[in-house]
Design an enzyme around this catalytic site. Structure first.
Site, mmCIF file in Angstrom:
data_model
loop_
_atom_site.group_PDB
_atom_site.id
_atom_site.type_symbol
_atom_site.label_atom_id
_atom_site.label_comp_id
_atom_site.label_asym_id
_atom_site.label_seq_id
_atom_site.Cartn_x
_atom_site.Cartn_y
_atom_site.Cartn_z
ATOM 1 N N LYS A 199 -33.468 0.754 36.136
ATOM 2 C CA LYS A 199 -34.297 -0.305 36.342
ATOM 3 C C LYS A 199 -35.197 -0.005 37.482
ATOM 4 C CE LYS A 199 -35.901 -4.523 36.710
ATOM 5 N NZ LYS A 199 -36.967 -5.209 35.965
ATOM 6 N N CYS A 233 -41.130 -7.398 41.510
ATOM 7 C CA CYS A 233 -40.580 -6.249 40.858
ATOM 8 C C CYS A 233 -41.188 -4.819 41.453
ATOM 9 C CB CYS A 233 -40.332 -6.103 39.277
ATOM 10 S SG CYS A 233 -39.172 -7.453 38.867
HETATM 11 N N1 LIG Z 1 -37.804 -12.441 37.469
HETATM 12 C C1 LIG Z 1 -37.984 -11.341 36.973
HETATM 13 O O1 LIG Z 1 -39.000 -11.341 36.095
HETATM 14 C C2 LIG Z 1 -36.970 -10.262 36.910
HETATM 15 C C3 LIG Z 1 -36.918 -9.223 35.966
HETATM 16 C C4 LIG Z 1 -35.891 -8.151 36.061
HETATM 17 C C5 LIG Z 1 -34.890 -8.362 37.089
HETATM 18 N N2 LIG Z 1 -34.839 -9.349 38.014
HETATM 19 C C6 LIG Z 1 -33.894 -9.302 39.075
HETATM 20 O O2 LIG Z 1 -32.904 -10.246 38.766
HETATM 21 C C7 LIG Z 1 -32.422 -10.821 39.995
HETATM 22 C C8 LIG Z 1 -32.597 -12.228 39.960
HETATM 23 O O3 LIG Z 1 -34.119 -12.600 39.846
HETATM 24 P P1 LIG Z 1 -34.702 -14.341 39.615
HETATM 25 O O4 LIG Z 1 -36.128 -13.783 39.316
HETATM 26 O O5 LIG Z 1 -33.786 -14.859 38.413
HETATM 27 O O6 LIG Z 1 -34.508 -14.958 40.926
HETATM 28 P P2 LIG Z 1 -34.560 -16.595 41.343
HETATM 29 O O7 LIG Z 1 -34.947 -16.644 42.447
HETATM 30 O O8 LIG Z 1 -35.664 -16.978 40.258
HETATM 31 O O9 LIG Z 1 -33.199 -16.859 40.952
HETATM 32 C C9 LIG Z 1 -32.195 -16.712 41.755
HETATM 33 C C10 LIG Z 1 -31.330 -17.836 41.824
HETATM 34 O O10 LIG Z 1 -30.227 -17.659 42.505
HETATM 35 C C11 LIG Z 1 -29.600 -18.572 43.246
HETATM 36 N N3 LIG Z 1 -28.538 -18.127 44.270
HETATM 37 C C12 LIG Z 1 -29.038 -17.555 45.399
HETATM 38 N N4 LIG Z 1 -27.701 -17.121 46.072
HETATM 39 C C13 LIG Z 1 -26.726 -17.550 44.989
HETATM 40 C C14 LIG Z 1 -25.380 -17.291 45.145
HETATM 41 N N5 LIG Z 1 -24.792 -16.798 46.196
HETATM 42 N N6 LIG Z 1 -24.610 -18.046 44.141
HETATM 43 C C15 LIG Z 1 -25.217 -18.807 43.222
HETATM 44 N N7 LIG Z 1 -26.529 -19.083 43.123
HETATM 45 C C16 LIG Z 1 -27.449 -18.252 44.191
HETATM 46 C C17 LIG Z 1 -30.851 -19.264 43.725
HETATM 47 O O11 LIG Z 1 -30.711 -20.586 44.389
HETATM 48 C C18 LIG Z 1 -31.650 -19.254 42.479
HETATM 49 O O12 LIG Z 1 -31.885 -20.171 41.865
HETATM 50 C C19 LIG Z 1 -33.262 -10.314 41.113
HETATM 51 O O13 LIG Z 1 -32.379 -9.350 41.531
HETATM 52 C C20 LIG Z 1 -34.296 -9.715 40.354
HETATM 53 O O14 LIG Z 1 -35.105 -8.503 41.028
HETATM 54 C C21 LIG Z 1 -35.834 -10.319 38.098
#
Ligand SMILES: NC(=O)c1ccc[n+]([C@@H]2O[C@H](COP(=O)([O-])OP(=O)(O)OC[C@H]3O[C@@H](n4cnc5c(N)ncnc54)[C@H](O)[C@@H]3O)[C@@H](O)[C@H]2O)c1
Length: 416
Positions: free
Chosen positions: A213, A267
């Protein structure tokens, strides 16, 4: 010991990645509990609505909720498997902030009895899945990381590579990489994702999967940095960078990317730092980040030169998003540029054109000299128009209709 099939799953973190993941698993027949710490997220989902706009997603969410296979809540309960998709922001000094992962781990640990699979999907520094496993077993010494015991717990990493705007199509279709901390964990994760992934699933180790990643995003960042550095060199040498790249790309094995105002989003602008922070050997990756991070300041200086040399009073900025045709402003270089220009030129009226938002973000709201405008309104009232983001609606602007306006293009897309 033969592993029984996974039929119940908990997805921790119902954001942009976790929610669709939970929905796809539920629609594939698993009983899924989605857990989030945010009341706003849970309330919206309990009303049957998605927390973000993504083409084709709400009908999939409705199906998952109405089938009863997806339920959401705040507390974690026992299940056969857990998927963690919580945020992994940049910490102090551009370090990797694993605090959300640790909170998720601490909430999962009391719900384990042995036999479960825990998959980390959050973008993570190399070694994070192993550290997650160690954290959980040190808080639960009655569990073991050794395989094939009654009290064994299994850990794997599975990165996500969907594109915003294309999640519904890409999540099941993209190829996936899974890497366990043990061979059994890898096999279990592979079986789990087979439920809904139609792309191929390649298996590896946890640390390789974590690095896949980061490597994908560092590759993009380094290549964009090369293009951005060319734009700086060309400015020094008074060469047209767009023509240069066009001509160099005639070489059958050269494919230089397009320079821009910088690199944004959560990202590409973030993940390479996780690699840089984990080893002293990541020189190129670190410098690429610095080149891309410095580009907004270069763009500001070019705009400032125009403002100062023409004593301009009316300037239009086209685009605030971090890339074309999205409304996402996270880490956006265009937004940074707009904020800096507004702050440094309080007497210049700035018209910002961003068709994907309905009100200015907090970093611009404070400024009396900034307003959100239409393309037509901005062009009819400005001396200088700056293209920061090549949204497709901007590309049809007919510059000849605005002979009084000077055009400055940082995307190479505003052709004559
Ligand atoms: N958005 C993208 O396009 C993308 C792509 C690939 C990877 N990622 C990775 O995926 C991960 C999540 O990204 P995202 O975009 O979904 O984030 P986001 O901010 O949209 O969602 C994360 C969620 O997790 C919740 N959260 C935080 N701490 C928590 C806990 N202890 N228990 C339960 N819920 C909790 C938050 O309230 C939030 O709703 C990150 O590491 C990101 O880098 C994101």
């Amino acid at each position: 010991m033969e592993q029984s099939p996974i039929s119940t799953l908990t997805v921790v973190g119902l954001g942009y990645i976790g929610l669709p993941t939970a929905v796809f698993f539920a629609n594939a027949g698993l009983t899924v509990r989605g857990v989030d710490t945010s009341d706003r997220v849970l309330q919206t989902l309990n009303e049957g609505r998605a927390t973000f706009e993504e083409p084709g997603f709400s009908s999939l969410l409705t199906r998952a909720l109405e089938s009863g296979l997806l339920e959401v809540g705040k507390d974690i309960r026992p299940s056969d498997a857990f998927v963690i998709a919580v945020p992994t922001p940049l910490g102090e000094g551009r370090s990797f902030d694993n605090s959300y992962i640790n909170s998720a781990a601490d909430a999962i640990a009391p719900n384990l009895k042995g036999g479960e699979l825990v998959v980390l999907e959050s973008t993570s520094a190399p070694g994070t899945t192993e550290a997650l496993a160690q954290r959980i077993v040190s808080s639960r010494p009655d569990l073991t990381l050794e395989e094939d015991r009654e009290n064994s717990v299994y850990f794997a990493y599975c990165p996500e590579r969907v594109i915003p705007g294309g999640i519904t199509a890409e999540m099941p279709a993209n190829d996936r990489v899974v890497g366990g901390t043990t061979e059994t964990a890898t096999c279990m994760a592979e079986e789990l994702y087979k439920c809904f992934v139609r792309g191929s699933i390649r298996s590896s180790t946890a640390i390789t999967a974590e690095m896949v990643k980061l490597t994908e995003n560092a590759f993009r960042d380094v290549n964009i940095a090369f293009a951005n550095e060319l734009s700086l060199i060309c400015a020094d040498l008074e060469v047209d960078v767009w023509e240069l790249i066009d001509l160099a790309n005639l070489h059958p094995r050269v494919n230089i990317l397009t320079p821009g105002p910088g690199v944004g989003g959560h990202c590409i602008a973030v993940d390479p730092w996780f690699l840089a922070a984990s080893t002293q050997s990541a020189h190129l990756i670190r410098v690429a980040r610095e080149v891309n991070d410095a580009k907004p300041e270069f763009v500001c200086s070019q705009i400032q030169n125009k403002i100062d040399s023409g004593s301009l009073k009316e300037v239009a900025l086209f685009g605030l998003a971090f890339k074309a045709d999205v409304g996402d402003l996270r880490e956006s270089p265009a937004l940074k540029i707009a904020s800096l220009i507004a702050k440094r030129n309080p007497k210049v009226s700035l018209r910002v054109v961003e068709p994907n938002i309905s009100h200015l973000p907090p970093s611009l709201e404070y400024a009396d000299n900034v307003r959100l405008d239409s393309a037509e309104g901005a062009l009819s009232n400005s001396e200088l128009a700056v293209l920061l983001v090549a949204h497709s609606t901007f590309l049809s602007v007919d510059k000849r209709q605005f002979p009084e306006v000077e055009f400055l293009d940082f995307t190479g897309k505003w052709t004559d």
